[in-house]
Design an enzyme around this catalytic site. Sequence first.
Site, PDB file in Angstrom:
ATOM      1  N   ARG A   1      -5.617  -1.103   5.083  1.00 51.58           N
ATOM      2  CA  ARG A   1      -5.568  -2.437   4.452  1.00 51.58           C
ATOM      3  C   ARG A   1      -5.975  -2.381   2.985  1.00 51.58           C
ATOM      4  O   ARG A   1      -6.308  -3.397   2.385  1.00 51.58           O
ATOM      5  CB  ARG A   1      -6.473  -3.402   5.208  1.00 51.58           C
ATOM      6  CG  ARG A   1      -7.928  -2.939   5.312  1.00 51.58           C
ATOM      7  CD  ARG A   1      -8.748  -3.992   5.986  1.00 51.58           C
ATOM      8  NE  ARG A   1     -10.107  -3.521   6.248  1.00 51.58           N
ATOM      9  CZ  ARG A   1     -11.078  -4.285   6.710  1.00 51.58           C
ATOM     10  NH1 ARG A   1     -10.841  -5.559   6.944  1.00 51.58           N
ATOM     11  NH2 ARG A   1     -12.274  -3.803   6.950  1.00 51.58           N
TER      12      ARG A   1
ATOM     13  N   LYS B   1      -8.799  -4.478  -1.220  1.00 49.58           N
ATOM     14  CA  LYS B   1      -9.117  -4.320   0.196  1.00 49.58           C
ATOM     15  C   LYS B   1      -8.793  -5.629   0.905  1.00 49.58           C
ATOM     16  O   LYS B   1      -9.307  -6.688   0.543  1.00 49.58           O
ATOM     17  CB  LYS B   1     -10.592  -3.969   0.381  1.00 49.58           C
ATOM     18  CG  LYS B   1     -10.972  -3.669   1.827  1.00 49.58           C
ATOM     19  CD  LYS B   1     -12.398  -3.162   1.916  1.00 49.58           C
ATOM     20  CE  LYS B   1     -12.778  -2.872   3.363  1.00 49.58           C
ATOM     21  NZ  LYS B   1     -14.168  -2.340   3.471  1.00 49.58           N
TER      22      LYS B   1
ATOM     23  N   ASP C   1      -3.934  -5.804  11.329  1.00 51.31           N
ATOM     24  CA  ASP C   1      -3.134  -6.710  10.502  1.00 51.31           C
ATOM     25  C   ASP C   1      -3.203  -6.408   9.007  1.00 51.31           C
ATOM     26  O   ASP C   1      -2.510  -7.034   8.205  1.00 51.31           O
ATOM     27  CB  ASP C   1      -3.529  -8.167  10.754  1.00 51.31           C
ATOM     28  CG  ASP C   1      -5.009  -8.444  10.519  1.00 51.31           C
ATOM     29  OD1 ASP C   1      -5.651  -7.668   9.791  1.00 51.31           O
ATOM     30  OD2 ASP C   1      -5.524  -9.432  11.080  1.00 51.31           O
ATOM     31  N   GLY C   2      -4.057  -5.460   8.608  1.00 53.79           N
ATOM     32  CA  GLY C   2      -4.139  -5.097   7.198  1.00 53.79           C
ATOM     33  C   GLY C   2      -4.916  -6.077   6.341  1.00 53.79           C
ATOM     34  O   GLY C   2      -4.962  -5.931   5.118  1.00 53.79           O
TER      35      GLY C   2
ATOM     36  N   ASP D   1     -14.104   9.712   7.856  1.00 51.20           N
ATOM     37  CA  ASP D   1     -13.187   9.034   6.936  1.00 51.20           C
ATOM     38  C   ASP D   1     -13.915   8.017   6.063  1.00 51.20           C
ATOM     39  O   ASP D   1     -13.304   7.435   5.164  1.00 51.20           O
ATOM     40  CB  ASP D   1     -12.054   8.347   7.714  1.00 51.20           C
ATOM     41  CG  ASP D   1     -12.575   7.334   8.719  1.00 51.20           C
ATOM     42  OD1 ASP D   1     -13.284   7.751   9.650  1.00 51.20           O
ATOM     43  OD2 ASP D   1     -12.268   6.135   8.583  1.00 51.20           O
TER      44      ASP D   1
ATOM     45  N   ASP E   1     -17.015   1.834   1.945  1.00 51.37           N
ATOM     46  CA  ASP E   1     -16.629   1.138   3.185  1.00 51.37           C
ATOM     47  C   ASP E   1     -17.807   0.417   3.824  1.00 51.37           C
ATOM     48  O   ASP E   1     -18.337   0.829   4.854  1.00 51.37           O
ATOM     49  CB  ASP E   1     -15.991   2.110   4.179  1.00 51.37           C
ATOM     50  CG  ASP E   1     -14.616   2.560   3.729  1.00 51.37           C
ATOM     51  OD1 ASP E   1     -14.051   1.925   2.823  1.00 51.37           O
ATOM     52  OD2 ASP E   1     -14.111   3.551   4.271  1.00 51.37           O
TER      53      ASP E   1
END
Length: 746
Positions: A250, A272, A284-285, A427, A437
């Site tokens: 996303r 983002k 859904d991104g 990740d 993140d």
Amino acid sequence: MQPSSRKLPLLRMSTNYTKYKISSLPIPSSSQLLIHNLIPDKATGGTSVPDFLEQILAKTPSVQRRARLTSPEAHFSYVTPFPTSFPYNIEPPSPEESENLDDKGAYVEKWLADREARNPKSSASPDKLQLHHSETANNDQPRVLIGLSETGLRDCVPHLHVGDAFATLGEPALLVSDPGGDGFSHESSQQDMVAARQELIDVLGGRTVLMSKDYPRSESNSERAGFAPWSQRYSGHQFGTWAGQLGDGRAVTVLATPHPFKPNEIYELQLKGAGRTPYSRSADGLAVLRSSIREYLCSEAMFALGIPTTRSLSLISLPSVEVRRERMETACILTRMAPSFIRIGSFEALSPPEGLSMAFFGGGQQKPHWESLRILGEWVSRKVLRLDLQEGQPWGKELVLEVARRNAKMVAGWQAYGWMHGVINTDNVSILGLTIDYGPYAFMDVFDPAHICNHTDDSGRYAYKFQPSMIMFALRALLNSLAPLIGAEMESGNAVSPGWTTSVSEEKLDEWRQHAISAIKDEMEALFQEVCSSENGELMRKRLGLRRSLPSDESQLIRPLLDMMENHRLDFHRTFRLLSFFNPSAADNHGVSIIQQLLGNISPTDLQMVNMDSAKKDWEEWIDKFKERIEDDQISWKNDAGVVAELEDLYAMRMKEAKEANPRFVLRQWVLEEIIKHVENDQDKGKRQLAKVMHMACNPFEEWGAEVAEMKEDGDEELSAEEREERRYCGVGDGSMLGFQCSCSS
């Protein structure tokens, strides 16, 4: 991108350098641009940006939105922002259209293409990116600027012209009256200011896209030219289990620009919550307002504390885009910035554990691609980490050790400031050692080394005390991915060259792998532990206001202090802040008043679990040792004349330095939950409150809410209403929120 813990003032000031609207920002030369040096996904146009613009966006745009395994060599895919509710609400054709509709797939492609931002707003310029937009009504969905980071703007893109954006956000305040007052939003009367702000919102809100078919051009490779947004491919271990291909599901990088004073330092601007990409899997991104606010605030809060991190630029709300999580919410796009968003998982994608490949619905993992691994490693070594390497010098081992060193410093900062990430998957670990993140993170309340901030972490894998071990797990994954290449370099004594695995057997690759791991693993782990321990000790001494490092500090001061906080159920940050005020003068030789204040902060629900007589005794013994240790430091403290300070002067100077290392304001869970509700309920008021919380987070060491008067327990009647609210925001909040666990759902 090393942070500082100095005071960060509001930044409404003039500058003596050129400022550019976002469409005119300088972009890096081809040699500094990721998309000109790494390998693109063949399905989104390959190396040809013109093909992406003219073929993919116009004829087969769904290839950007379909979850799929990309080609094994790909490092990234070209992708435009498309922040739209998913599944897409594609209107069926009319009965008349249906009669003539032979290809339903083509109908879907046209529906998507009509909504792509692929139409240039002006004629092409040879040395500038063009704004592209969609001509459909779908492009008119509202986009509301609700946050703009002054510190992120100052540090990363000071040459960006934001127009009257700050004026439209209003003056920061925790207490906001009804709309219409002086502090509320005001548009400029100057059209150029309005235009700069609107262009900023359009680009960072995913409405318009900056692209070019032929600018910039590569001087060394005629195939490489042009600019388009991209999403990165990476794989990773999630909760210790191999998950295969993940990638930017996303996130879309829409721009890269050199810092105006440090031209070799490039900042990527990444959206983002920008919509689906080939890496979205079944998601859904999109990102919701709630999680976007959390990352927007914490990125800058971490920087202010001195912890390496990605940075925040803007928050743009999409109130008409609905997003289903545990409840129905609305979408928001965060713009974050970093010199690079490459992760350890970027290497794992090209060299998975034991060469593992797999496929399953919506995902899987490609076979290793050794040439792409070399290309990525060379790019990271020379352009991202900027290692000091001679031509032909082996770089694999140096890359691993540098990443270990940077991440050791990062996690040492996490531990020293009681911060928990919540999801330290491979990740989510940056090659640059940046905190990245922000999901279900939390700052520690009552000190509990076993605290788990993520309520989906049932096993406690990412608990506070395990965070250094989890970073080590990620570093081992990086070493495992690069081990065949490092082994080849160790054998030849040179950097690997193009085609380095041609005619090399699997047995030889495994031999290289095992040799590299046995030769480097212990060195990497020892380096990580040494740097992490040293950095953490330095930060803890700084928090105690000590300058010299003594071997006994850990056993005599730091560890006993943490044990007392745990045993006596004391708030982590409040304890350190109170100790900043400790003045071992004759009037309070045993720290009686500070001990009373410390133990007075035990919550009523925890009091029954604490033996107060024992606690007082423990603290008296510790305070006596602390006083001796402060006085042992005397030789390190000099007055303005350069002479060793008298004890009374030393006490005052230590208090000042300690307060500059221990935050008065902490971005606690209850603060985040409250500000999120304010913004969700009323964005006009909420964006002013959000701006004030951001300002406090960027200046955490200030004496918010008349702190000194609070310590003396006098002068409260002279506080303004805003100061009283500041004081409340510096508190531990309602006991029901202590230790609150957050959801991964964002």
